[in-house]
Scaffold this motif. Structure first.
Motif, PDB file in Angstrom:
ATOM      1  N   ALA A 166       0.950  -1.227   0.060  1.00  0.00           N
ATOM      2  CA  ALA A 166       0.121   0.049   0.117  1.00  0.00           C
ATOM      3  C   ALA A 166       0.984   1.484   0.089  1.00  0.00           C
ATOM      4  N   ALA A 167       2.030   1.239   0.839  1.00  0.00           N
ATOM      5  CA  ALA A 167       2.908   2.398   1.004  1.00  0.00           C
ATOM      6  C   ALA A 167       3.595   2.735  -0.237  1.00  0.00           C
ATOM      7  N   TRP A 168       3.948   1.614  -1.120  1.00  0.00           N
ATOM      8  CA  TRP A 168       4.737   1.761  -2.051  1.00  0.00           C
ATOM      9  C   TRP A 168       3.902   2.041  -3.538  1.00  0.00           C
ATOM     10  N   SER A 169       2.512   1.809  -3.259  1.00  0.00           N
ATOM     11  CA  SER A 169       1.753   1.935  -4.330  1.00  0.00           C
ATOM     12  C   SER A 169       1.240   3.435  -4.231  1.00  0.00           C
ATOM     13  N   LEU A 170       1.323   4.398  -3.371  1.00  0.00           N
ATOM     14  CA  LEU A 170       0.839   5.450  -3.149  1.00  0.00           C
ATOM     15  C   LEU A 170       1.341   6.280  -4.177  1.00  0.00           C
ATOM     16  N   PRO A 171       0.641   7.027  -4.867  1.00  0.00           N
ATOM     17  CA  PRO A 171       0.872   8.312  -6.095  1.00  0.00           C
ATOM     18  C   PRO A 171       2.058   9.179  -5.886  1.00  0.00           C
ATOM     19  N   GLU A 172       3.011   9.248  -6.613  1.00  0.00           N
ATOM     20  CA  GLU A 172       4.019  10.152  -6.469  1.00  0.00           C
ATOM     21  C   GLU A 172       3.360  11.612  -6.065  1.00  0.00           C
ATOM     22  N   TRP A 212      11.063  -4.536  16.137  1.00  0.00           N
ATOM     23  CA  TRP A 212      11.341  -3.182  16.695  1.00  0.00           C
ATOM     24  C   TRP A 212      12.912  -2.985  16.469  1.00  0.00           C
ATOM     25  N   MET A 213      13.651  -3.847  16.555  1.00  0.00           N
ATOM     26  CA  MET A 213      15.111  -3.817  16.129  1.00  0.00           C
ATOM     27  C   MET A 213      15.372  -3.414  14.836  1.00  0.00           C
ATOM     28  N   LEU A 214      14.475  -4.074  13.849  1.00  0.00           N
ATOM     29  CA  LEU A 214      14.475  -3.469  12.464  1.00  0.00           C
ATOM     30  C   LEU A 214      13.997  -1.983  12.122  1.00  0.00           C
ATOM     31  N   VAL A 215      13.165  -1.855  13.046  1.00  0.00           N
ATOM     32  CA  VAL A 215      12.903  -0.092  12.936  1.00  0.00           C
ATOM     33  C   VAL A 215      13.859   0.616  13.510  1.00  0.00           C
ATOM     34  N   ASP A 216      14.696   0.188  14.700  1.00  0.00           N
ATOM     35  CA  ASP A 216      15.830   1.105  15.101  1.00  0.00           C
ATOM     36  C   ASP A 216      16.977   0.810  14.168  1.00  0.00           C
ATOM     37  N   LEU A 217      17.058  -0.191  13.234  1.00  0.00           N
ATOM     38  CA  LEU A 217      18.104  -0.248  12.168  1.00  0.00           C
ATOM     39  C   LEU A 217      17.931   0.507  11.449  1.00  0.00           C
ATOM     40  N   VAL A 218      16.613   0.649  10.820  1.00  0.00           N
ATOM     41  CA  VAL A 218      16.086   1.538   9.499  1.00  0.00           C
ATOM     42  C   VAL A 218      16.381   3.016  10.016  1.00  0.00           C
ATOM     43  N   THR A 260      21.378   7.014   5.528  1.00  0.00           N
ATOM     44  CA  THR A 260      22.454   7.278   4.932  1.00  0.00           C
ATOM     45  C   THR A 260      22.471   6.398   3.619  1.00  0.00           C
ATOM     46  N   PHE A 261      21.371   5.370   3.705  1.00  0.00           N
ATOM     47  CA  PHE A 261      21.548   4.699   2.431  1.00  0.00           C
ATOM     48  C   PHE A 261      20.350   4.667   1.486  1.00  0.00           C
ATOM     49  N   LEU A 262      19.028   5.001   2.287  1.00  0.00           N
ATOM     50  CA  LEU A 262      17.936   5.156   1.674  1.00  0.00           C
ATOM     51  C   LEU A 262      17.287   6.654   1.669  1.00  0.00           C
ATOM     52  N   ALA A 263      16.202   6.805   0.501  1.00  0.00           N
ATOM     53  CA  ALA A 263      15.599   7.786   0.224  1.00  0.00           C
ATOM     54  C   ALA A 263      14.598   7.948   1.663  1.00  0.00           C
ATOM     55  N   THR A 264      14.326   9.372   1.822  1.00  0.00           N
ATOM     56  CA  THR A 264      13.489   9.375   3.098  1.00  0.00           C
ATOM     57  C   THR A 264      12.294   8.787   3.039  1.00  0.00           C
ATOM     58  N   LYS A 265      11.451   8.791   1.848  1.00  0.00           N
ATOM     59  CA  LYS A 265      10.141   8.063   1.863  1.00  0.00           C
ATOM     60  C   LYS A 265      10.340   6.506   2.228  1.00  0.00           C
ATOM     61  N   ASP A 266      11.524   5.910   1.642  1.00  0.00           N
ATOM     62  CA  ASP A 266      11.728   4.380   1.910  1.00  0.00           C
ATOM     63  C   ASP A 266      11.993   4.037   3.596  1.00  0.00           C
ATOM     64  N   VAL A 267      12.987   5.118   4.044  1.00  0.00           N
ATOM     65  CA  VAL A 267      12.793   5.248   5.555  1.00  0.00           C
ATOM     66  C   VAL A 267      11.778   4.821   6.267  1.00  0.00           C
ATOM     67  N   GLN A 268      10.788   5.964   5.863  1.00  0.00           N
ATOM     68  CA  GLN A 268       9.556   6.222   6.612  1.00  0.00           C
ATOM     69  C   GLN A 268       8.695   4.941   6.248  1.00  0.00           C
ATOM     70  N   VAL A 269       8.772   4.397   5.050  1.00  0.00           N
ATOM     71  CA  VAL A 269       7.817   3.338   4.887  1.00  0.00           C
ATOM     72  C   VAL A 269       8.429   1.973   5.591  1.00  0.00           C
ATOM     73  N   LEU A 270       9.576   1.810   5.466  1.00  0.00           N
ATOM     74  CA  LEU A 270      10.117   0.758   6.226  1.00  0.00           C
ATOM     75  C   LEU A 270      10.188   0.685   7.726  1.00  0.00           C
ATOM     76  N   GLU A 271      10.069   1.790   8.380  1.00  0.00           N
ATOM     77  CA  GLU A 271      10.125   2.027   9.723  1.00  0.00           C
ATOM     78  C   GLU A 271       8.746   1.619  10.152  1.00  0.00           C
TER      79      GLU A 271
END
Lengths: 79, 270
Positions: free
Chosen positions: B20-26, B214-220, B226-237
């Motif tokens: 759902a998050a990555w299908s959101l329109p630009e 939750w550990m993955l949230v902290d990792l993200v 450093t490695f991802l776009a802001t939107k990707d960080v938000q989506v993964l978090e």
């Protein structure tokens, strides 16, 4: 207690604790509280074994479930 | 439904959320999606935890573990609702202080709950049945992972807080609490491994899965920028938070079912 009786205790506990931990629990608590191997226990030792197992069962399953399992074991083993 | 099927729930939730998050329109920032996902899954988490705790008596460690976790998630739901999708409610200092209060209570409750749950391993006597070096090895591994996951976030927010940034207090509190909770995971992991094959296994495995989320949230949050776009960080978090919340919801149900009296007595008679 015959091996089949100690196995029966372990089998009942295994439903909740898994086979390895159930078998280990019967062995450890037999040795610790009765100073005997599970195969060497007699029926007369069972009440003490069940008493020894209760703190562990109460911690892992709660008081109510622990009491039910002990009562069930007592019925099955005709104590 | 079998407890093993419950394990699919957090995975399905994660996949659905990411889709759902990555299908959101630009151009759409997904704040509403993140908001409703957090409110829904954390409400489920709180419900599952309180439901599981209610099965135990007041003298049982597990009651207090589940209920403290439930309290923590209730506070997080309230805070999320108070802030709204775009923090529009937090216009006054009073609201901000209340939000901080909820966050502190939530984090404290989570750590206290984790302490109760970790104590189950030692109080049950199972710890004495396992070699010390194995426990030490698992404890060391989990501790290293926890520190690696939380360290960047903790260091960044501590630096900002020391520099006088009031906005850094919230992430600092969260990061410190996450580290404390994650350091307590190894006894729960050992318990989950010990009871594999039994009815309790899924409950503890899902608890560990939730902490892994939750550990993955902290990792993200720590390494993602450093490695991802802001939107990707938000989506993964947010996706991993959905996973973690659904995992603890499923763990609560699995715990409750594992010790339900009718099922237990019936199975024992068979």
């Amino acid at each position: 207690m015959s091996a089949s009786l100690s196995d029966e205790v372990a089998e009942t506990l295994a439903q909740w604790l898994g086979p390895n931990t159930a078998r280990n629990a019967v062995r450890v608590f037999s040795e610790r509280s009765l100073k005997k191997a599970p195969e060497a226990l007699t029926s007369a030792d069972l009440p003490q074994l069940l008493r020894a197992l209760q703190p562990m069962l109460r911690t892992l399953l709660g008081m109510e479930q622990c009491n039910e399992i002990v009562a069930e074991l007592e019925r099955r083993l005709a104590l | 439904m079998k407890a093993s099927k419950l394990a699919l729930l957090p995975l399905l939730g994660l996949v659905a959320f990411l889709f759902a998050a990555w299908s959101l329109p630009e151009g759409r920032n997904g704040a509403a999606l993140f908001f409703w996902a957090a409110v829904t899954t954390r409400t489920l988490a709180a419900g599952g935890e309180l439901f599981a705790g209610a099965r135990f008596r007041s003298g049982d460690l597990l009651r207090w573990g589940w209920w403290f976790w439930g309290l923590g998630d209730v506070c997080l739901v309230l805070r999320t609702v108070l802030e709204g999708p775009t923090n529009f409610v937090l216009t006054s200092a009073g609201h901000q202080q209340f939000s901080l209060f909820l966050l502190i209570v939530a984090n404290l409750a989570t750590v206290v709950g984790a302490t109760f749950m970790a104590r189950v391993w030692f109080a049950s006597g199972l710890a004495r049945a396992l070699d010390s070096w194995q426990q030490f090895a698992w404890g060391g591994l989990v501790s290293v992972l926890a520190v690696l996951a939380v360290a960047p976030l903790l260091a960044r927010s501590a630096r900002a807080a020391l520099a006088g940034d009031p906005g850094a207090v919230l992430p600092l509190v969260s990061a410190a609490s996450d580290l404390a909770s994650l350091l307590l995971v190894s006894p729960m992991l050992l318990l989950a491994l010990s009871v594999r094959g039994g009815r309790l296994a899924w409950s503890w495995a899902l608890v560990v899965a939730s902490f892994s989320g939750w550990m993955l949230v902290d990792l993200v949050l720590g390494y993602g920028p450093t490695f991802l776009a802001t939107k990707d960080v938000q989506v993964l978090e947010n996706g991993f938070a959905v996973f973690a919340s659904l995992a603890i919801f499923a763990a609560g149900l699995a715990q409750r079912w594992a010790i339900s009296p009718t099922r237990g007595a019936g199975a024992a008679r068979r």
